[in-house]
Scaffold this active site. Structure first.
Site, PDB file in Angstrom:
ATOM      1  N   ASP A 287       0.848  -1.210   0.000  1.00 15.85           N
ATOM      2  CA  ASP A 287       0.000   0.000   0.000  1.00 15.85           C
ATOM      3  C   ASP A 287       0.876   1.250   0.000  1.00 15.85           C
ATOM      4  OD1 ASP A 287      -1.982  -1.896   0.375  1.00 15.85           O
ATOM      5  OD2 ASP A 287      -1.922  -1.666   2.554  1.00 15.85           O
ATOM      6  N   ASP A 323       0.764  -1.137   9.757  1.00 16.80           N
ATOM      7  CA  ASP A 323       0.622  -0.903   8.310  1.00 16.80           C
ATOM      8  C   ASP A 323       1.094   0.485   7.914  1.00 16.80           C
ATOM      9  OD1 ASP A 323      -0.780  -3.279   8.367  1.00 16.80           O
ATOM     10  OD2 ASP A 323      -2.502  -2.520   7.263  1.00 16.80           O
TER      11      ASP A 323
HETATM   12  N1  LIG Z   1      12.594  -7.512   1.843  1.00 19.80           N
HETATM   13  C1  LIG Z   1      12.416  -6.319   1.256  1.00 19.80           C
HETATM   14  N2  LIG Z   1      13.436  -5.441   1.184  1.00 19.80           N
HETATM   15  C2  LIG Z   1      13.271  -4.232   0.622  1.00 19.80           C
HETATM   16  N3  LIG Z   1      12.115  -3.790   0.084  1.00 19.80           N
HETATM   17  C3  LIG Z   1      11.070  -4.641   0.111  1.00 19.80           C
HETATM   18  C4  LIG Z   1      11.158  -5.935   0.697  1.00 19.80           C
HETATM   19  N4  LIG Z   1       9.947  -6.519   0.587  1.00 19.80           N
HETATM   20  C5  LIG Z   1       9.146  -5.629  -0.019  1.00 19.80           C
HETATM   21  N5  LIG Z   1       9.820  -4.500  -0.325  1.00 19.80           N
HETATM   22  C6  LIG Z   1       9.281  -3.272  -0.906  1.00 19.80           C
HETATM   23  O1  LIG Z   1       7.890  -3.255  -0.658  1.00 19.80           O
HETATM   24  C7  LIG Z   1       7.185  -3.223  -1.892  1.00 19.80           C
HETATM   25  C8  LIG Z   1       5.895  -3.959  -1.750  1.00 19.80           C
HETATM   26  O2  LIG Z   1       6.193  -5.313  -1.473  1.00 19.80           O
HETATM   27  P1  LIG Z   1       5.048  -6.390  -1.623  1.00 19.80           P
HETATM   28  O3  LIG Z   1       4.353  -6.201  -2.908  1.00 19.80           O
HETATM   29  O4  LIG Z   1       5.649  -7.710  -1.344  1.00 19.80           O
HETATM   30  O5  LIG Z   1       4.087  -5.972  -0.453  1.00 19.80           O
HETATM   31  P2  LIG Z   1       2.672  -6.570  -0.192  1.00 19.80           P
HETATM   32  O6  LIG Z   1       2.793  -7.947   0.321  1.00 19.80           O
HETATM   33  O7  LIG Z   1       1.844  -6.347  -1.413  1.00 19.80           O
HETATM   34  O8  LIG Z   1       2.205  -5.598   0.977  1.00 19.80           O
HETATM   35  P3  LIG Z   1       0.725  -5.334   1.521  1.00 19.80           P
HETATM   36  O9  LIG Z   1       0.672  -5.994   2.846  1.00 19.80           O
HETATM   37  O10 LIG Z   1       0.603  -3.859   1.591  1.00 19.80           O
HETATM   38  O11 LIG Z   1      -0.226  -5.903   0.511  1.00 19.80           O
HETATM   39  C9  LIG Z   1       8.162  -3.796  -2.899  1.00 19.80           C
HETATM   40  O12 LIG Z   1       7.850  -3.384  -4.209  1.00 19.80           O
HETATM   41  C10 LIG Z   1       9.468  -3.188  -2.407  1.00 19.80           C
HETATM   42  O13 LIG Z   1       9.540  -1.833  -2.746  1.00 19.80           O
HETATM   43  O1  LIG Z   2      -5.708  -7.978   3.941  1.00 23.32           O
HETATM   44  C1  LIG Z   2      -6.575  -7.133   4.007  1.00 23.32           C
HETATM   45  O2  LIG Z   2      -7.698  -7.290   3.605  1.00 23.32           O
HETATM   46  C2  LIG Z   2      -6.273  -5.829   4.578  1.00 23.32           C
HETATM   47  O3  LIG Z   2      -6.700  -4.870   4.023  1.00 23.32           O
HETATM   48  C3  LIG Z   2      -5.470  -5.816   5.822  1.00 23.32           C
HETATM   49  C4  LIG Z   2      -4.162  -5.103   5.722  1.00 23.32           C
HETATM   50  O4  LIG Z   2      -4.273  -3.838   6.289  1.00 23.32           O
HETATM   51  C5  LIG Z   2      -3.643  -5.078   4.345  1.00 23.32           C
HETATM   52  O5  LIG Z   2      -3.464  -6.412   3.978  1.00 23.32           O
HETATM   53  C6  LIG Z   2      -2.366  -4.371   4.166  1.00 23.32           C
HETATM   54  O6  LIG Z   2      -2.186  -4.270   2.781  1.00 23.32           O
END
Ligand SMILES: Nc1ncnc2c1ncn2[C@@H]1O[C@H](COP(=O)(O)OP(=O)(O)OP(=O)(O)O)[C@@H](O)[C@H]1O
Ligand SMILES: O=C(O)C(=O)C[C@H](O)[C@H](O)CO
Length: 370
Positions: A287, A323
């Site tokens: 996010d 978050d």
């Molecule tokens: N281990 C790491 N080291 C450095 N940067 C990271 C790492 N993991 C994730 N990122 C950064 O975070 C961004 C988002 O990672 P990712 O898409 O895996 O998150 P997500 O699992 O979608 O998160 P969310 O919980 O918000 O959905 C990546 O594009 C990168 O910029």
């Molecule tokens: O997983 C979900 O549905 C959420 O929105 C909870 C967390 O705040 C979200 O995963 C972070 O991206």
């Protein structure tokens, strides 16, 4: 349908009213319970209250970045609903279009601290039948929904209920030429009983102008491996951002606006490596990445800078337990985003790095390089 983008390109859409706000985000938010101690969900004795929800995280982070934002949703008339509304409004987000539902509760979820090495954690959702799961298009005020330069949605909404899937389908297929439609795939395995059903996320993504997807979720939800394969399966969005975890992210973009040439062979692909961070908790990084990328898009910055802003905002979220993080100040982020490639690759960001950035020191004094 002819689509025009009015974000980041400085173009006013023909005859359309001037947007009253930068970004409108729609989706469910939940009161989140963060563990006080590491361990399995079965063993953690106590939790601290926080807020979560992918789309409101984007709205809050963009508001903290200085953009005007609105969050549209539905919460219960319970205390958790009061808390969410208050906390999200305190971030500077317009919450006036959030409906209260006297019959259904506000969703909540618990999670564990997880494994820092892998970034994985356990999640327990209590959101089935929540107020937000009853959102329908009929609830929404079109002026509020379409009043921004960008409308940001996520695939989480599609998994909440048949009503919510219908809503998302409507928003990604029948829509005016503006605002620019941003869609984060956000595949949550715990919300899809059957992975095959998550193919619908691919159809929804096809209707967006700008799509964010992780290479891991494209593999798990759609069986696609790697950025090129994802772009081939998803040629429709004008801009496609494939996040490749700690390796980096790639943005694919058509060189001309939709309505002009749509041959992807004329498009561009830009890769930017992610940053070296001391990971505290991975939740919310996607996010924050979207917020950083959207902020740079609103400012009309080039793709490389958009990706660098995404990584910087993600690094802020990765170095806090919840978050939501305080993003770096705009001058500080611009300075880091302008570093040459070796200096960028040498950045090392530890918890508190964004606080130091507001103290007026020079950027190279605030983060270590190696
Ligand atoms: N281990 C790491 N080291 C450095 N940067 C990271 C790492 N993991 C994730 N990122 C950064 O975070 C961004 C988002 O990672 P990712 O898409 O895996 O998150 P997500 O699992 O979608 O998160 P969310 O919980 O918000 O959905 C990546 O594009 C990168 O910029
Ligand atoms: O997983 C979900 O549905 C959420 O929105 C909870 C967390 O705040 C979200 O995963 C972070 O991206």
């Amino acid at each position: 349908m002819t689509r025009s983008s009015n974000a980041g390109d400085g173009q006013a859409p023909d005859g359309a009213p001037v947007p009253d706000i930068d970004v409108v985000c729609l989706g469910e938010s939940m009161v989140t319970f963060l563990p006080r101690l590491p361990g399995r969900l079965a063993d953690v004795p106590s939790f601290d209250r926080a807020i979560g929800g992918a789309e409101s995280n984007v709205a809050c982070t963009l508001a903290r970045t200085g953009h005007t934002t609105r969050w549209i949703s539905r919460v219960g008339t319970d205390g958790f609903g009061d808390h969410l509304l208050g906390a999200i409004a305190d971030c500077g987000v317009d919450v006036r279009h959030v409906r209260r539902d006297p019959l259904r509760p506000t969703g909540v979820y618990f999670r564990t601290a997880g494994d820092r090495a892998t970034g994985t954690h356990e999640v327990a959702y209590y959101r089935a039948g929540s107020a937000a799961s009853a959102m329908t298009a009929a609830d929404l005020d079109p002026a509020a929904l379409y009043g921004g330069r960008i409308l940001h949605l996520s695939g989480i909404t599609a998994a909440l209920s048949a009503d919510c899937l219908g809503l998302l389908t409507e928003l990604t297929t029948r829509r005016p030429g503006r605002p620019l439609l941003s869609f984060d795939v956000n595949y949550r395995p715990g919300l899809w009983q059957d992975t095959a059903r998550a193919r619908v996320l691919l159809d929804l993504a096809r209707g967006a102008d700008l799509v964010f997807v992780g290479d891991d979720e494209a593999r798990d939800a759609w069986g696609l491996h790697g950025p090129r394969a994802i772009r081939e399966a998803l040629p429709e969005p004008h801009t496609l951002v494939v996040k490749q975890g700690k390796a980096g992210a790639t943005v694919f973009r058509r060189t001309r606006e939709p309505g002009g040439c749509c041959d992807d062979a004329t498009g561009t692909a830009t890769f930017v490596p992610a940053l070296d961070v001391d990971l505290v908790a991975a939740t919310g990084a996607g996010d924050a990445f979207a917020a950083g990328f959207l902020s740079a898009t609103l400012r009309g910055l080039p793709d490389r800078a958009r990706l660098r802003h995404g990584h910087l905002w993600a690094a802020a979220a990765l170095t806090v337990p919840g978050d939501l993080a305080t993003p770096p100040s705009r001058p500080y982020a611009d300075r880091l985003a302008a570093l040459d490639d070796p200096a960028w690759a040498g950045l090392h960001l530890a918890p508190g790095w964004t606080d130091a950035a507001t103290s007026g020191h020079r950027a190279d004094e605030e983060v270590s390089t190696h």
